[in-house]
Motif scaffolding. Structure first.
Motif, PDB file in Angstrom:
ATOM      1  N   CYS A 128       0.854  -1.175   0.000  1.00 11.46           N
ATOM      2  CA  CYS A 128       0.000   0.000   0.000  1.00 11.46           C
ATOM      3  C   CYS A 128       0.898   1.236   0.000  1.00 11.46           C
ATOM      4  O   CYS A 128       2.052   1.181   0.422  1.00 11.46           O
ATOM      5  CB  CYS A 128      -0.889   0.019   1.239  1.00 11.46           C
ATOM      6  SG  CYS A 128      -2.144  -1.278   1.209  1.00 11.46           S
ATOM      7  N   CYS A 163      -3.452   4.454  -1.473  1.00 16.19           N
ATOM      8  CA  CYS A 163      -4.590   4.469  -0.552  1.00 16.19           C
ATOM      9  C   CYS A 163      -4.781   5.920  -0.123  1.00 16.19           C
ATOM     10  O   CYS A 163      -4.027   6.431   0.715  1.00 16.19           O
ATOM     11  CB  CYS A 163      -4.316   3.608   0.672  1.00 16.19           C
ATOM     12  SG  CYS A 163      -4.159   1.864   0.298  1.00 16.19           S
ATOM     13  N   LEU A 170      -8.600   2.262   0.570  1.00 15.09           N
ATOM     14  CA  LEU A 170      -8.610   0.822   0.296  1.00 15.09           C
ATOM     15  C   LEU A 170      -7.837   0.564  -0.988  1.00 15.09           C
ATOM     16  O   LEU A 170      -8.153   1.126  -2.035  1.00 15.09           O
ATOM     17  CB  LEU A 170     -10.046   0.347   0.091  1.00 15.09           C
ATOM     18  CG  LEU A 170     -10.746  -0.312   1.263  1.00 15.09           C
ATOM     19  CD1 LEU A 170     -12.066  -0.894   0.808  1.00 15.09           C
ATOM     20  CD2 LEU A 170      -9.869  -1.388   1.899  1.00 15.09           C
ATOM     21  N   PHE A 185      -4.130  -3.897   8.329  1.00 13.57           N
ATOM     22  CA  PHE A 185      -5.444  -3.380   8.716  1.00 13.57           C
ATOM     23  C   PHE A 185      -5.796  -3.819  10.127  1.00 13.57           C
ATOM     24  O   PHE A 185      -5.646  -5.007  10.421  1.00 13.57           O
ATOM     25  CB  PHE A 185      -6.540  -3.854   7.740  1.00 13.57           C
ATOM     26  CG  PHE A 185      -6.482  -3.153   6.423  1.00 13.57           C
ATOM     27  CD1 PHE A 185      -6.869  -1.833   6.306  1.00 13.57           C
ATOM     28  CD2 PHE A 185      -6.011  -3.818   5.291  1.00 13.57           C
ATOM     29  CE1 PHE A 185      -6.804  -1.174   5.083  1.00 13.57           C
ATOM     30  CE2 PHE A 185      -5.943  -3.162   4.074  1.00 13.57           C
ATOM     31  CZ  PHE A 185      -6.344  -1.853   3.966  1.00 13.57           C
ATOM     32  N   ASN A 187      -5.137   0.061   9.442  1.00 11.55           N
ATOM     33  CA  ASN A 187      -3.930   0.482   8.746  1.00 11.55           C
ATOM     34  C   ASN A 187      -3.045   1.437   9.541  1.00 11.55           C
ATOM     35  O   ASN A 187      -3.509   2.340  10.221  1.00 11.55           O
ATOM     36  CB  ASN A 187      -4.325   1.149   7.426  1.00 11.55           C
ATOM     37  CG  ASN A 187      -3.110   1.424   6.545  1.00 11.55           C
ATOM     38  OD1 ASN A 187      -2.644   2.543   6.463  1.00 11.55           O
ATOM     39  ND2 ASN A 187      -2.581   0.387   5.929  1.00 11.55           N
ATOM     40  N   GLU A 192      -7.322   3.706   8.967  1.00 12.73           N
ATOM     41  CA  GLU A 192      -8.577   3.184   8.420  1.00 12.73           C
ATOM     42  C   GLU A 192      -8.594   1.659   8.463  1.00 12.73           C
ATOM     43  O   GLU A 192      -7.553   1.007   8.311  1.00 12.73           O
ATOM     44  CB  GLU A 192      -8.763   3.677   6.982  1.00 12.73           C
ATOM     45  CG  GLU A 192      -9.095   5.170   6.898  1.00 12.73           C
ATOM     46  CD  GLU A 192     -10.530   5.484   7.356  1.00 12.73           C
ATOM     47  OE1 GLU A 192     -11.438   4.712   7.036  1.00 12.73           O
ATOM     48  OE2 GLU A 192     -10.723   6.520   8.048  1.00 12.73           O
ATOM     49  N   ILE A 194     -10.495  -2.268   7.348  1.00 12.80           N
ATOM     50  CA  ILE A 194     -11.042  -2.918   6.154  1.00 12.80           C
ATOM     51  C   ILE A 194     -12.251  -3.751   6.578  1.00 12.80           C
ATOM     52  O   ILE A 194     -12.230  -4.385   7.645  1.00 12.80           O
ATOM     53  CB  ILE A 194      -9.973  -3.794   5.459  1.00 12.80           C
ATOM     54  CG1 ILE A 194     -10.431  -4.223   4.055  1.00 12.80           C
ATOM     55  CG2 ILE A 194      -9.615  -5.012   6.300  1.00 12.80           C
ATOM     56  CD1 ILE A 194      -9.326  -4.834   3.195  1.00 12.80           C
ATOM     57  N   LYS A 195     -13.300  -3.719   5.773  1.00 18.59           N
ATOM     58  CA  LYS A 195     -14.489  -4.526   6.089  1.00 18.59           C
ATOM     59  C   LYS A 195     -14.221  -5.966   5.694  1.00 18.59           C
ATOM     60  O   LYS A 195     -13.401  -6.251   4.831  1.00 18.59           O
ATOM     61  CB  LYS A 195     -15.698  -3.992   5.333  1.00 18.59           C
ATOM     62  CG  LYS A 195     -16.140  -2.611   5.797  1.00 18.59           C
ATOM     63  CD  LYS A 195     -17.604  -2.355   5.410  1.00 18.59           C
ATOM     64  CE  LYS A 195     -18.033  -0.967   5.822  1.00 18.59           C
ATOM     65  NZ  LYS A 195     -17.522   0.068   4.865  1.00 18.59           N
ATOM     66  N   ASP A 198     -14.411  -6.853   2.004  1.00 18.12           N
ATOM     67  CA  ASP A 198     -13.281  -6.338   1.222  1.00 18.12           C
ATOM     68  C   ASP A 198     -12.028  -7.189   1.430  1.00 18.12           C
ATOM     69  O   ASP A 198     -11.277  -7.444   0.493  1.00 18.12           O
ATOM     70  CB  ASP A 198     -13.006  -4.879   1.598  1.00 18.12           C
ATOM     71  CG  ASP A 198     -14.125  -3.940   1.144  1.00 18.12           C
ATOM     72  OD1 ASP A 198     -14.667  -4.171   0.037  1.00 18.12           O
ATOM     73  OD2 ASP A 198     -14.470  -3.007   1.893  1.00 18.12           O
ATOM     74  N   LEU A 199     -11.812  -7.624   2.677  1.00 13.53           N
ATOM     75  CA  LEU A 199     -10.652  -8.487   2.932  1.00 13.53           C
ATOM     76  C   LEU A 199     -10.850  -9.843   2.261  1.00 13.53           C
ATOM     77  O   LEU A 199      -9.899 -10.426   1.711  1.00 13.53           O
ATOM     78  CB  LEU A 199     -10.420  -8.645   4.440  1.00 13.53           C
ATOM     79  CG  LEU A 199      -9.125  -9.359   4.840  1.00 13.53           C
ATOM     80  CD1 LEU A 199      -7.894  -8.665   4.269  1.00 13.53           C
ATOM     81  CD2 LEU A 199      -8.994  -9.472   6.361  1.00 13.53           C
ATOM     82  N   TRP A 202      -9.719  -9.759  -1.177  1.00  8.24           N
ATOM     83  CA  TRP A 202      -8.266  -9.871  -1.290  1.00  8.24           C
ATOM     84  C   TRP A 202      -7.794 -11.321  -1.163  1.00  8.24           C
ATOM     85  O   TRP A 202      -6.888 -11.760  -1.865  1.00  8.24           O
ATOM     86  CB  TRP A 202      -7.567  -8.990  -0.234  1.00  8.24           C
ATOM     87  CG  TRP A 202      -7.359  -7.601  -0.744  1.00  8.24           C
ATOM     88  CD1 TRP A 202      -8.102  -6.495  -0.462  1.00  8.24           C
ATOM     89  CD2 TRP A 202      -6.357  -7.178  -1.673  1.00  8.24           C
ATOM     90  NE1 TRP A 202      -7.631  -5.410  -1.140  1.00  8.24           N
ATOM     91  CE2 TRP A 202      -6.555  -5.797  -1.904  1.00  8.24           C
ATOM     92  CE3 TRP A 202      -5.316  -7.820  -2.328  1.00  8.24           C
ATOM     93  CZ2 TRP A 202      -5.741  -5.059  -2.760  1.00  8.24           C
ATOM     94  CZ3 TRP A 202      -4.502  -7.089  -3.189  1.00  8.24           C
ATOM     95  CH2 TRP A 202      -4.718  -5.720  -3.403  1.00  8.24           C
TER      96      TRP A 202
END
Lengths: 404, 404
Positions: A128, A163, A170, A185, A187, A192, A194-195, A198-199, A202
């Motif tokens: 990131c 980001c 994100l 995260f 982060n 911030e 991560i939901k 969303d993870l 990834w």
């Protein structure tokens, strides 16, 4: 004549926090009368909790008697600590991680820096941007980065995933093939989170593309909202593509104690080669275990008293976070983070450069923060303030900023 | 698909001491009634000295109060410890080493394993044979070793310097150019020391040939004879060619505490590049300091009481060494070491293979030693016994051997 590792010469200047420390010392030397409030480096200020202190006194006494003395520790950590971590941090939270997938270490910084040794030198690294400098620097030293480009502030061969406020902090999936993806995260530095969905995306991406995620969960204890994963192993399929790094530094104030752990699932393989077995071999040859006293301290974090005391400490820091976040917002700053994380990430006023804002804040308010640009080019125009100070100092810093 | 570091696959089997531990557990499981005497791994048995215990209790209490709490330590160590080491271990002994040339670490094993990162990947490595496995394994993992040759028991690209009874356990200068020379004196595993004139010859050789010596002085506290150097910096010119590694593990029983240090003189350079500065950068990026409590424990080793107590511990181990050495000799064994070192290195009887003698001793006497072959091909036919047990166990082991 012997030759040095020339990759070191590619590193631009000194380590970020060493650089900040130098500027602060210079300022303090010039202005010995000024009281400086340090909200820069992510170091804690509350003392170690009583239950942990008690456990350490007991362990120290054990070291003083032949019958209870402990010599070399197992390189992968004592079972008493691996077992309780596996149970409380993972199994009881629905993550199928066993004790022999946990490797106790002297902290997440060392694990972050060393984990790249398991991968081939031509691995493509994705990070990131902004990013905790250790992920990049350790790969530069190993020779995976290519050259530093002073204009872009980036290394040629590293894939940067910006980001910023534009994408809600994100990262987007890389367009090119990458082998190793560092994600942190909640982060550091943006604060911030991560939901879970969303993870999960990834994890699916990594499994589909044959990549490994190094998931730095050093700040998971600061999560306050529902739906934010504490561990990557809450996501389906993570055991075949992810290593997780954890730290006691922020969770229990262990910055000066040095304790962390890496989770390397046995399902994580490259063909027949188990990364768990490779790390066992690496630690067996290059590490000699974490001090017994410190591992007993870690165990006490999970005792009934330890849990209550540590939760109180975190609540106190999060009260600072809320105070700083709200205060800055009310003053007119654009702020991020601070809800599931002890870091507040603010947009510098009037598009000021990060280092200019650093100097401005130090010179005019005696406050030390961390310039966003120090974490990478996409951090330019941002600034990190930590909630790890005392409540009094957080209020005082806020007052000074308001009066600027 | 991501690729792993393929150099790991070149490592033959597991780490030596992990291998021994496995054999011993298997034996104990089959013979739960047998009492095993462990004189294998170089782990200490005496508890931490009272002055050090007291210092740790004090440091633990400091960690429990906000006013005296210590967060992140300087990556290179606290000045209180670096200063006393520079003064007492070096300056007062005529070695011109300053505090900023000393880097505190969590032990010599880590330093041994990590120090190779400073050098180019095509550096040619020279090691004694037999040798402490970490020097070799860490270079194998980094990719400097070439392939392992099962017939010779050696790696293609590593230069081995045999140390056997034939050359008085002193390595001869390599015939080919080498960049990095690992020397350990008093030696692990042979227990033999090096005279000052011989070490001076190595320093001269390194300076003349543009090589760096990694001098592992982990056992210097066990030197009893005059004319044996405690530090390589007793030799003229060592500051331009040598790094020294020290350990508190054997000196003060810190195997389970984790404390050591590396000395990297500022005069040690490759052209303009300072290895001291490189190590500072390496530690700044990949290490996060040694625990405060442990560094205070290290400081107490230098207190008046600490010194007396630690000297008594060493004297006790050296009494064991003398007892074992003399006892084995009287029984008809050919023995080496044991005078300036806690290790006794014996020739196996009747040209028995090292691992056969290991099994023989374990099965028939319940004694665990370390097979010389585990330290390299020139260790074949030798066997290491440590003096780190209790006096009672040393006597008992001797009795069992005599009765074989």
């Amino acid at each position: 004549m012997f030759k040095v590792n020339e990759n070191f010469a590619k590193l631009p200047g000194s380590y970020l926090f060493a650089n900040i420390a130098k500027r602060v010392s210079a300022f303090q030397a010039e202005h010995p009368e000024k009281e400086i409030i340090r909200l820069g480096i992510g170091d804690v200020t509350q003392p170690i909790a009583p239950a942990i202190i008690e456990a350490m006194h007991k362990a120290v006494d054990e070291m003083g008697h032949a019958e209870t003395f402990h010599g070399y520790a197992p390189e992968q950590g004592y079972d008493f600590l691996r077992n309780i971590i596996a149970k409380e941090d993972f199994q009881e939270k629905g993550c199928d991680i066993s004790a022999d997938e946990i490797f106790i270490s002297d902290g997440a910084k060392c694990d972050c820096g060393n984990i790249q040794e398991l991968f081939s030198l031509d691995s493509v690294i994705a990070v990131c941007d902004p990013v905790y400098p250790v992920y990049v620097d350790s790969n530069v030293m190993a020779g995976r980065s290519g050259l530093y480009n002073g204009e872009t502030g980036r290394f040629d061969k590293i894939v940067y995933m910006p980001c910023t406020a534009d994408n809600g902090f994100l990262p987007e999936f890389p367009k090119e093939h990458v082998d190793l993806i560092y994600l942190c995260f909640p982060n550091n530095p943006t604060g911030e989170a991560i939901k879970k969905a969303d993870l999960q995306a990834w994890v699916d991406y990594a499994n589909k593309n044959g990549a490994v995620i190094i998931f730095d969960a050093a700040y998971e204890a600061y999560i306050t909202e529902e739906g934010i994963p504490h561990s990557i192993y809450e996501c389906e399929g993570a055991k075949t593509c992810a290593i997780e790094l954890r730290s006691f530094s922020k969770k229990a104030g262990f910055t000066g104690m040095r304790l962390g752990f890496a989770v390397i699932p046995k399902d994580l393989k490259c063909g027949d080669v188990s990364l768990n077995a490779m790390w066992m071999r690496r630690q067996g040859s290059k590490y000699n275990g974490t001090p017994y006293i410190i591992q007993r301290a870690g165990e006490a974090v999970y005792s009934p008293e330890g849990k209550v005391q540590v939760a109180e400490q975190i609540a106190r820091y999060m009260k600072n976070a809320k105070t700083i976040y709200t205060g800055l917002k009310d003053t007119g700053f654009t702020v991020y983070g601070g809800v599931n994380s002890p870091y507040i990430w603010l947009k510098t006023p009037n598009d000021m450069k990060s280092w200019d804002f650093f100097d401005y804040l130090l010179n005019n308010a005696g406050i030390v923060g961390t310039p966003g640009a120090g974490f990478g080019p996409s951090g330019e125009g941002y600034f990190r303030i930590t909630a790890f100070g005392t409540y009094e100092n957080s209020l005082k810093a806020l007052d000074r900023i308001k009066n600027l």
